[in-house]
Design a protein around this motif. Structure first.
Motif, PDB file in Angstrom:
ATOM      1  N   THR A 119       4.181  19.144 -10.434  1.00 17.88           N
ATOM      2  CA  THR A 119       4.170  19.676 -11.799  1.00 17.88           C
ATOM      3  C   THR A 119       3.024  20.671 -11.987  1.00 17.88           C
ATOM      4  O   THR A 119       3.178  21.691 -12.669  1.00 17.88           O
ATOM      5  CB  THR A 119       4.056  18.543 -12.831  1.00 17.88           C
ATOM      6  OG1 THR A 119       2.960  17.686 -12.457  1.00 17.88           O
ATOM      7  CG2 THR A 119       5.325  17.731 -12.898  1.00 17.88           C
ATOM      8  N   GLY A 120       1.874  20.385 -11.378  1.00 19.09           N
ATOM      9  CA  GLY A 120       0.749  21.304 -11.466  1.00 19.09           C
ATOM     10  C   GLY A 120       1.037  22.619 -10.775  1.00 19.09           C
ATOM     11  O   GLY A 120       0.700  23.689 -11.296  1.00 19.09           O
ATOM     12  N   ALA A 127       2.615  30.049 -15.335  1.00 20.09           N
ATOM     13  CA  ALA A 127       1.529  30.682 -16.074  1.00 20.09           C
ATOM     14  C   ALA A 127       1.104  32.008 -15.449  1.00 20.09           C
ATOM     15  O   ALA A 127       0.635  32.909 -16.149  1.00 20.09           O
ATOM     16  CB  ALA A 127       0.331  29.733 -16.149  1.00 20.09           C
ATOM     17  N   ALA A 128       1.271  32.120 -14.137  1.00 21.26           N
ATOM     18  CA  ALA A 128       0.882  33.354 -13.444  1.00 21.26           C
ATOM     19  C   ALA A 128       1.988  34.407 -13.465  1.00 21.26           C
ATOM     20  O   ALA A 128       1.828  35.479 -12.873  1.00 21.26           O
ATOM     21  CB  ALA A 128       0.491  33.030 -12.004  1.00 21.26           C
ATOM     22  N   GLY A 129       3.096  34.098 -14.134  1.00 20.89           N
ATOM     23  CA  GLY A 129       4.182  35.067 -14.219  1.00 20.89           C
ATOM     24  C   GLY A 129       5.163  35.029 -13.075  1.00 20.89           C
ATOM     25  O   GLY A 129       5.884  36.004 -12.829  1.00 20.89           O
ATOM     26  N   ILE A 231      -3.982  25.613  -0.733  1.00 20.49           N
ATOM     27  CA  ILE A 231      -5.363  25.340  -0.328  1.00 20.49           C
ATOM     28  C   ILE A 231      -6.309  25.905  -1.383  1.00 20.49           C
ATOM     29  O   ILE A 231      -6.158  27.049  -1.815  1.00 20.49           O
ATOM     30  CB  ILE A 231      -5.638  25.928   1.064  1.00 20.49           C
ATOM     31  CG1 ILE A 231      -4.872  25.109   2.115  1.00 20.49           C
ATOM     32  CG2 ILE A 231      -7.133  25.947   1.377  1.00 20.49           C
ATOM     33  CD1 ILE A 231      -4.950  25.664   3.505  1.00 20.49           C
ATOM     34  N   MET A 232      -7.277  25.093  -1.791  1.00 23.34           N
ATOM     35  CA  MET A 232      -8.174  25.495  -2.877  1.00 23.34           C
ATOM     36  C   MET A 232      -9.514  26.013  -2.376  1.00 23.34           C
ATOM     37  O   MET A 232     -10.174  26.790  -3.066  1.00 23.34           O
ATOM     38  CB  MET A 232      -8.378  24.314  -3.825  1.00 23.34           C
ATOM     39  CG  MET A 232      -7.074  23.883  -4.483  1.00 23.34           C
ATOM     40  SD  MET A 232      -7.271  22.399  -5.463  1.00 23.34           S
ATOM     41  CE  MET A 232      -5.546  21.920  -5.636  1.00 23.34           C
ATOM     42  N   SER A 233      -9.943  25.572  -1.219  1.00 26.26           N
ATOM     43  CA  SER A 233     -11.200  26.035  -0.660  1.00 26.26           C
ATOM     44  C   SER A 233     -11.048  26.176   0.846  1.00 26.26           C
ATOM     45  O   SER A 233     -10.762  25.185   1.514  1.00 26.26           O
ATOM     46  CB  SER A 233     -12.327  25.055  -0.992  1.00 26.26           C
ATOM     47  OG  SER A 233     -13.558  25.502  -0.491  1.00 26.26           O
ATOM     48  N   HIS A 255      -4.829  27.385  -8.897  1.00 24.80           N
ATOM     49  CA  HIS A 255      -3.939  27.315 -10.067  1.00 24.80           C
ATOM     50  C   HIS A 255      -3.341  25.908 -10.196  1.00 24.80           C
ATOM     51  O   HIS A 255      -3.178  25.402 -11.306  1.00 24.80           O
ATOM     52  CB  HIS A 255      -2.801  28.326  -9.941  1.00 24.80           C
ATOM     53  CG  HIS A 255      -3.235  29.754 -10.066  1.00 24.80           C
ATOM     54  ND1 HIS A 255      -3.629  30.309 -11.257  1.00 24.80           N
ATOM     55  CD2 HIS A 255      -3.336  30.742  -9.143  1.00 24.80           C
ATOM     56  CE1 HIS A 255      -3.949  31.579 -11.079  1.00 24.80           C
ATOM     57  NE2 HIS A 255      -3.785  31.859  -9.803  1.00 24.80           N
ATOM     58  N   MET A 256      -3.006  25.307  -9.056  1.00 27.24           N
ATOM     59  CA  MET A 256      -2.365  23.989  -9.079  1.00 27.24           C
ATOM     60  C   MET A 256      -3.295  22.948  -9.694  1.00 27.24           C
ATOM     61  O   MET A 256      -2.886  22.158 -10.549  1.00 27.24           O
ATOM     62  CB  MET A 256      -1.964  23.578  -7.658  1.00 27.24           C
ATOM     63  CG  MET A 256      -1.216  22.264  -7.582  1.00 27.24           C
ATOM     64  SD  MET A 256      -0.501  21.962  -5.935  1.00 27.24           S
ATOM     65  CE  MET A 256      -1.956  21.484  -5.014  1.00 27.24           C
TER      66      MET A 256
END
Length: 280
Positions: A119-120, A127-129, A231-233, A255-256
């Motif tokens: 969902t995230g 949201a990012a289009g 991946i966030m980092s 974003h997630m």
């Protein structure tokens, strides 16, 4: 729960604890994003990273669950599938995904497992289009996060979802689990080359380390293909740097998590707790 400035600087004997479990855990972004939320809400709580080696996961989780002031656990790679076994109650999202990324202690003492990865991720795309409804998506990685994202993309109305993993048994497991809701839109894909997808998603751990190979070659994708990484980092993974240099739109992993923050607040009952209350 008592009110205080919150965060590590305000830890007291009444501080409630949350942990994020991973192996490795250095890359997690949840503490830097959720601890300010605790402070903003005036909660005496802190989220800390916990390195839980695969071979010791059961001991780590059970120890935390027996700790009286631990209210919840977040879960990252590679524990999302295994962590289901440490909860007595599973949400529908967990059953569809085959994994969990959040567990809470309920008032009756039982642990409840939820999954917000899918969902995230979808909320972040929208949201990012880049709304996925009606789009052709190729998802590389059928592990814990990949299974959750696959379920959410199907529910979000993708036209076709190709699922790719070096472990074909993983793919078949996800296909079988989601067959009841997919309506023939979910397929086993081949390793991406000149893929015809509108959106390409990396849901593998490839990119956490600087010497990792690319999960797929973005230079062979059609112009306009959205390349997404979970991946966030590092934020700018090699995959996203390569895609951007090729002129493709990219979608970052943070974003997630950003779009999971509200879900975490609701799930852990952070709006409802008052001084002295048990977690709700």
């Amino acid at each position: 729960m008592s009110h205080s400035a919150g965060g590590p600087q305000g830890i007291t004997g009444r501080t409630r604890l949350f942990a994020v479990l991973g192996d490795p855990v250095r890359q997690v972004r949840a503490p830097e994003m959720l601890n300010p939320v605790f402070a903003e809400l005036g909660l005496d709580a802190v989220l800390v990273p916990v390195h839980a080696p695969v071979a010791r996961l059961s001991e780590v989780v059970r120890g935390l669950q027996w700790t009286g002031n631990v209210d919840g656990l977040l879960v990252t790679v590679p524990h999302k599938a295994a962590a289901r076994d440490f909860a007595e109650v599973h949400s529908e999202a967990v059953r569809l995904a085959g994994s969990t990324n959040a567990l809470r202690r309920d008032p009756d003492g039982r642990w409840y497992a939820e999954n917000f990865d899918g969902t995230g991720f979808v909320a972040g795309l929208v949201a990012a289009g880049h709304p996925p409804a009606g789009k052709r998506v190729t998802l590389v990685g059928a592990g814990g996060a990949g299974g959750a994202i696959a379920a959410a993309l199907v529910l979000a109305g993708v036209a076709r979802l190709n699922l790719v993993d070096v472990d074909r048994a993983r793919v078949r497991t996800v296909l079988d689990r989601l067959s009841g809701i997919a309506g023939g839109r979910l397929h086993e894909g081949t390793p991406p080359a000149g893929d015809t997808a509108d959106v390409m998603v990396n849901a593998t751990p490839l990119g956490l380390r600087t010497d990792d190979p690319l999960p797929f070659d973005p230079t062979r994708l059609a112009p306009g293909t959205v390349v997404a990484d979970i991946i966030m980092s590092p934020r700018e993974t090699r995959l996203l740097r390569t895609a951007a240099s090729h002129g493709l739109p990219v979608h970052h992993g943070d974003h997630m998590l950003t779009h999971q923050l509200r879900l975490y607040r609701d799930f852990f009952g952070l709006y409802r707790r008052q001084d002295g209350e048990q977690p709700a």
